[in-house]
Design an enzyme around this catalytic site. Sequence first.
Site, PDB file in Angstrom:
ATOM      1  N   HIS A 413       0.822  -1.202   0.000  1.00  0.00           N
ATOM      2  CA  HIS A 413       0.000   0.000   0.000  1.00  0.00           C
ATOM      3  C   HIS A 413       0.860   1.258   0.000  1.00  0.00           C
ATOM      4  O   HIS A 413       0.603   2.212  -0.749  1.00  0.00           O
ATOM      5  CB  HIS A 413      -0.942  -0.005   1.218  1.00  0.00           C
ATOM      6  N   CYS A 744      34.784   4.403 -24.439  1.00  0.00           N
ATOM      7  CA  CYS A 744      34.135   4.623 -23.147  1.00  0.00           C
ATOM      8  C   CYS A 744      34.964   5.652 -22.375  1.00  0.00           C
ATOM      9  O   CYS A 744      36.151   5.417 -22.121  1.00  0.00           O
ATOM     10  CB  CYS A 744      34.089   3.327 -22.336  1.00  0.00           C
TER      11      CYS A 744
END
Length: 786
Positions: A413, A744
């Site tokens: 919830h 990279c």
Amino acid sequence: MTKYCIPFEQIRHTDLSRVGGKNASLGEMIRKMTPLGIQVPGGFAVTAAAYREYIEASDLLEPLKKSLDSLDTKTLKNLDKVGSSCRKLILSAEIPDSVQEEVVKFYQQLGEKKAVAVRSSATAEDLPTASFAGQHDSFLNIRGSSALLASIRNCYASLFNDRAIKYRLDKGFDHLEVALSVGVQYMVRSDKGSAGVAFTLDPESGFDKVVYLTSAWGLGELVVQGAVNPDEFYLFKPALEKGLPQPLLEKKLGEKEHKMVYTKDRKNPVKKIPTSGREQKEFSLSETEVVQLGKWCLEIEKMYQRPMDIEWAKDGKTGELTIVQARPETVHQQQPLTLKTYHLQPETKPICQGKAVGKAIASGKVVIVNSLADGPKVKMGDIIVADSTNPDWNALLKKAVCIVTNKGGRTSHASIVARELGIHAVVGTGNATQKLQDGQLVTVSCADGDRGSVFEGKLDWEEKEVSLKGLRTTKTAAMLILADPGRAFQLAMYPQQGVGLLRMEFIISTAIRIHPMALVKFDEMVESHEKKAIQAMTMDYADKQQYFVEKLAASVGMVAAAFYPKEVIVRMSDFKSNEYRELIGGKYFEPEEENPMLGFRGASRYSHELYREGFGLECKAMKRVREEMGLDNVKLMVPFCRTVDEGVRVLECMQSFGLERKKNKLEIYMMVEIPSNVILAESFADLFDGFSIGSNDLTQLVLGVDRDSAMVSGLFDENNPAVKEMLTKVIRAIKKKGKKIGLCGQAPSDYPEFAGFLVGLGIDSISFNADALLAGIKNIQKAEKK
């Protein structure tokens, strides 16, 4: 023709105005899913007409309208008074005889000794734009006609719960236009089995190629409420659809401290009891059952043609799995992608940690909430801390800047409410109410992958909102450098073209933590603190090596699934020997070196007798990812390969472990980070399928600069002419051989001219850290315009 009751199997989606969203959904599923072998418990719906008859027979319409008209819709300060008044009105009435007779007749046909679940189903419920999930009440293990009728009245009253009144206000529904149907459904004996919730997407990011499933012992109510930390499972949809042997990407064991079971007490037909130590240490579903539920979830999603929130249960007596209900998932359908980035600085040791819900950071004062009686303590901007949250708290949760709970998972919830309110939460901390105090100033961060953390005091952080306007796909692929699999689903939403570098060593150091050779040679290890630690961590694995293979495959699989079908280039482990020694058991298997940066690292390890069997575990994990999980978008990359002969040996070694170049479309790349890689580029290109330049290592070796040394850090420069000459040579050589090559590094995002230099050479891809991706894309765009 019955007026007040309809068997589920006769209900169609067109009956929504008569039976509400939940019951209409059950009817459709029973009709369409049962022929596919999907079990859905039967029963009947008490129609909305019965509710209206109840209201009219007792002349409740005007009194209800008068009470609701008195609600202060701006401040909601009298919400509890108005809600209480409405519920008293409902409960003061009696169900008309005509309705009672029909309900009892249908119940007797089910078998009056059978236990049933009595579930509210509003006529505005489970819509694509408003789920009403958790707003109205359900009652479990109900037996006997009188108990059933009492439960129906209680369902009617729950239409005027404070939370339901507020929800209708928020969603723009007229209180008195919404009617309530009630579903009466056979109970599944999951009190002796297990139950939980599944989403046909990742509830955090909205990533739609996975089924996310939670499970705990006993009735499913505790999972829905967030009152337990459940087991968690991620399944890869394409693998489920293809029937591949391993569609399960990842599983996490939850504490499952309690379970809800039947009682013989008519007034309290269910109760919460502690689980046993064995139950807490075991998964509440087998992998076979998880896969079966995953396939069922796919069929349900296909039926509804939208992402679904599904509740399921397993009968502990028969072992049968069943789908209890399903509703459209509403949060991610309504939220367009907005790209916000957060960076906490400086980061200190957290007070407590749990699962992250949302991606944000906030500071505020702690308010510990045990019940609604603590509601007046909560002020706007506070941080609510609780054992778990309750649907009755929805009004006060709206004041919070974030939520922290001891218990609950991502389907609880607290998690659902946080998403609907657009705030973040940290759930399942286990100890937040013990570690935190009322009035304490804290900072709560969910900006670090799937882990949420609570820190002492008000920390500083950066928050950026980035516009994606004008960002188009570039010819030079803009890819990501990634280390943490927990961020994969989130980062897959970025405007990228795949993962150019996934660092395996980060996964080994965080998710596995044990040196692979300590698992291979476990039985030969001397008794020690490290051996005891390994035994404790791998106690669920008869084969210690399987621990490494499963954990590594799960982490890489999560990343590969997130970006599927875009390529994900996984670099095989590239620790230095001093870093390998830091792993548990590592000191027994690693040499001590004067200069680990230039020592026993990368390709030289893989075929060496000291590590070959450990490398074999890496290979087995990658074979599992590609072949059993179906993630053939994974490419593998060899780091720090000094010589051509070394390259040959590594490829032979990989083939011996089942990773053969070209077989099953496997491509093997090599890092370019040593001058010899540049000088002999064409020879290396005869061995490997593609290349990625590691600009940091290449720069330090070209310039002879230790990048870890502060004394000479000013000399480290990717823009140095010598470095750029090496880059030019290797890119041209590899392109001449018809192979792909990328880079990279940070420089192309920091320096537009460096990006322009690479684009001008025809480089295929540039990979960036996530925080530099957008700047990098813009630099590539500028370069490609020239």
